[in-house]
Design an enzyme around this catalytic site. Structure first.
Site, short mmCIF file in Angstrom:
data_model
loop_
_atom_site.label_atom_id
_atom_site.label_comp_id
_atom_site.label_asym_id
_atom_site.label_seq_id
_atom_site.Cartn_x
_atom_site.Cartn_y
_atom_site.Cartn_z
N SER A 99 -8.31 12.59 -48.42
CA SER A 99 -9.49 11.74 -48.34
C SER A 99 -9.30 10.56 -49.27
O SER A 99 -8.63 10.67 -50.30
CB SER A 99 -10.72 12.56 -48.76
N LYS A 109 -4.75 3.63 -11.87
CA LYS A 109 -3.56 3.70 -12.72
C LYS A 109 -3.80 3.91 -14.20
O LYS A 109 -3.16 4.77 -14.83
CB LYS A 109 -2.72 2.44 -12.51
N ASN A 137 -7.36 17.54 -45.18
CA ASN A 137 -8.11 17.56 -43.92
C ASN A 137 -7.25 17.93 -42.71
O ASN A 137 -6.09 17.49 -42.63
CB ASN A 137 -8.75 16.19 -43.67
N LYS A 187 -9.62 17.04 -51.30
CA LYS A 187 -9.62 17.32 -49.86
C LYS A 187 -8.23 17.37 -49.24
O LYS A 187 -7.35 16.60 -49.59
CB LYS A 187 -10.42 16.23 -49.11
N TYR A 221 -6.60 1.76 2.61
CA TYR A 221 -6.49 1.21 1.26
C TYR A 221 -7.68 0.30 0.97
O TYR A 221 -8.12 -0.48 1.81
CB TYR A 221 -5.19 0.40 1.11
N GLU A 243 -8.19 17.97 -35.26
CA GLU A 243 -9.44 17.26 -34.98
C GLU A 243 -9.20 16.14 -33.95
O GLU A 243 -10.00 15.93 -33.04
CB GLU A 243 -10.02 16.66 -36.26
N GLN A 253 -6.64 0.34 -7.13
CA GLN A 253 -5.88 -0.21 -8.26
C GLN A 253 -6.39 0.38 -9.58
O GLN A 253 -5.67 0.40 -10.57
CB GLN A 253 -6.00 -1.75 -8.27
N ASN A 294 0.82 -1.22 0.00
CA ASN A 294 0.00 0.00 0.00
C ASN A 294 0.85 1.27 0.00
O ASN A 294 0.60 2.19 -0.77
CB ASN A 294 -0.96 0.00 1.19
N HIS A 298 -19.17 35.83 -30.21
CA HIS A 298 -20.32 35.07 -30.73
C HIS A 298 -20.05 34.54 -32.14
O HIS A 298 -20.97 34.33 -32.92
CB HIS A 298 -21.60 35.92 -30.76
N1 ARG Z 1 -1.81 -3.70 -7.32
C1 ARG Z 1 -2.22 -2.95 -6.18
C2 ARG Z 1 -2.70 -1.55 -6.60
O1 ARG Z 1 -2.42 -1.19 -7.68
C3 ARG Z 1 -1.09 -2.81 -5.23
C4 ARG Z 1 -1.50 -2.62 -3.82
C5 ARG Z 1 -2.16 -3.86 -3.33
N2 ARG Z 1 -2.46 -3.79 -1.96
C6 ARG Z 1 -3.31 -4.63 -1.38
N3 ARG Z 1 -3.52 -4.46 -0.13
N4 ARG Z 1 -3.92 -5.57 -2.05
O2 ARG Z 1 -3.35 -0.86 -5.87
#
Ligand code: ARG
Length: 461
Positions: free
Chosen positions: A279, A327, A287, A285, A319, A292, A324, A112, A158
């Site tokens: 195109s 990420k 583009n 064209k 935690y 975009e 998780q 953690n 506007h």
């Molecule tokens: N893979 C976990 C995450 O990304 C790591 C931490 C896991 N901790 C736990 N107490 N299961 O959060």
């Protein structure tokens, strides 16, 4: 697949294979490996300093961790799903390399505080890189600005023609947005660069650790003061995604303008072949795919911000595995912002050319100097509202007769109001109209020159 290990003596059977896949983060958190290794080395050194392990043991751990770094960099470290996450993958390989001493690395630490450390180290590095990219983007804007102080472009409110502008002034508006982005990231950095290492699973540890020391080795500015907060805080990541979202807002607004400018209707810029696409069916064209795409990618960054806010809302301390899920959004947010900044910078550097003749014609052939006629009268003591109404009438008749204000004769002007004199023609010439708006921060050329000088000195710092 290698059989999923059991957690500890407490478990009797391995995870169901589908559940193992569902539970694993190794598919994406491998992105953190360099930071995980760096964090672990600092942790090992701290364990030695506090005599929790011996110096020789710490050296063995560091040796093994560096070897994993080399293996990874050479493409030879590819843990599978049975490793669960990058932290377990590294620990398992470490034990293979250095033997039983590898089992000591996780003393006085939890995944953690480990994952919290990794993600902060990762984001810290990314923030610096994005700030660098923002500087390059600003430089590209500044180059065009210096070339186009006296190039005029219609200014809109506007999306209706309002008052003409120095093109440099228009571009410098984006410079200022990017400047705020740089400063905002600086601020996010302060709250990212705090060490959670040593917070343990949630409550701290029974070992006599030295959190200051590991934080110092990792270049953190300070420590989380509360272990529960340290392992479960993701405010900094939310702040980052918020700053990233604003960068995308700014890039998207510029993109939208470029798309309009490249259209046949506006026709203010040419897209160069190196940054435009064709195109598959319409041979005529060209583009604006690049702006975009930037405009389109904005949505995913906003989405990641929203997702993380929702992940955090209602999470009890400390935690929870929900974390998780932070990420992938962070990683994709970082990648998207970096890719868009790079593309927009290249587009500015070599992908567009302003059509100055066409711009000059555009500002000469509209009524965007009408305010200046009213200002002219007001400067001759006609109350502004009265002047404004008079000019409204002229615009109405001119529209009906297909004339522009510059085409009215002096007699026609004087019939309207005796205060008009021959200098009205100078007063409403586009260059004069722009140049006269010399109030602080305005589009007047003198102001724009000053703004450019200030922008340059900002980039030098
Ligand atoms: N893979 C976990 C995450 O990304 C790591 C931490 C896991 N901790 C736990 N107490 N299961 O959060």
């Amino acid at each position: 697949m290698t059989k999923q290990k059991t957690w500890s003596a407490r478990f009797e059977s391995a995870l169901n294979p589908a559940i193992a896949i569902f539970n694993a983060s190794i598919g994406f958190d491998i992105e953190l490996i360099e930071y995980d290794l760096t964090g672990s080395i600092a942790h090992a050194k701290m364990l030695a300093k506090t005599k929790i392990i011996s110096d020789a043991e710490a050296q063995q751990l560091e040796f093994g961790l560096e070897q994993i770094r080399t293996e990874y960099q050479q493409g030879n470290f590819n843990p599978g799903v049975e490793a669960e996450d990058v932290h377990f993958a590294v620990e398992r390989r470490l034990i293979e390399i250095v033997g039983d001493v590898g089992k000591k690395l996780h003393t006085a630490r939890s995944r953690n505080d480990q994952v919290g450390t990794d993600i902060r180290l990762y984001l810290r590095a990314q923030i610096k890189q994005i700030q660098q990219q923002l500087r390059q983007f600003q430089t590209a804007l500044l180059v065009h600005s210096e070339n186009h102080v006296e190039t005029l472009i219609p200014g809109y409110t506007h999306l209706q023609r309002a008052q003409p502008l120095s093109l440099a002034h228009h571009l410098l508006a984006y410079f200022q947005m990017a400047q705020r982005d740089v400063e905002r990231l600086e601020d996010v950095y302060k709250r990212t660069n705090i060490s959670p290492l040593g917070c343990g699973a949630l409550a701290g540890t029974t070992f006599p650790i030295d959190r200051e020391y590991s934080a110092e080795l990792l270049g953190f500015d300070r420590l989380y003061e509360n272990s529960l907060d340290g392992v479960s805080d993701r405010d900094f990541a939310i702040e980052f995604l918020c700053a990233a979202s604003l960068i995308m807002v700014h890039l998207s607004r510029l993109s939208e303008e470029m798309i309009l400018w490249a259209s046949q209707e506006f026709n203010f810029i040419t897209l160069k072949d190196t940054c435009a696409t064709g195109s598959s069916i319409m041979p005529q064209k060209k583009n604006p795919d690049i702006p975009e795409l930037v405009r389109g990618k904005t949505g995913r960054v906003f989405g990641h911000l929203q997702a993380l806010l929702v992940i955090m809302k209602g999470l009890p301390l400390a935690y929870n595995k929900d974390l998780q899920e932070d990420k992938e959004g962070i990683f994709d947010g970082v990648k998207t912002v970096k890719a868009c900044l790079e593309a927009m910078t290249i587009l500015l550097q070599e992908g567009i050319e302003f059509k100055t003749a066409r711009l000059a014609k555009a500002v000469a052939e509209d009524f965007s100097n009408a305010t200046d006629v009213a200002d002219y009268l007001a400067s001759k003591d006609v109350p502004f509202r009265e002047a404004y109404n008079l000019v409204g009438k002229v615009v109405k008749t001119s529209l009906a007769t297909g004339k522009l204000l510059k085409d009215l004769t002096l007699e026609e002007w004087q019939q309207l109001h005796p205060a008009f004199e021959a200098d009205i023609y100078d007063a409403i010439a586009p260059k004069q109209v722009v140049s006269a708006r010399n109030s602080y921060g305005g589009t007047g050329f003198a102001q724009v020159h000053q703004a450019i000088a200030k922008a340059k000195s900002l980039l030098d710092t």
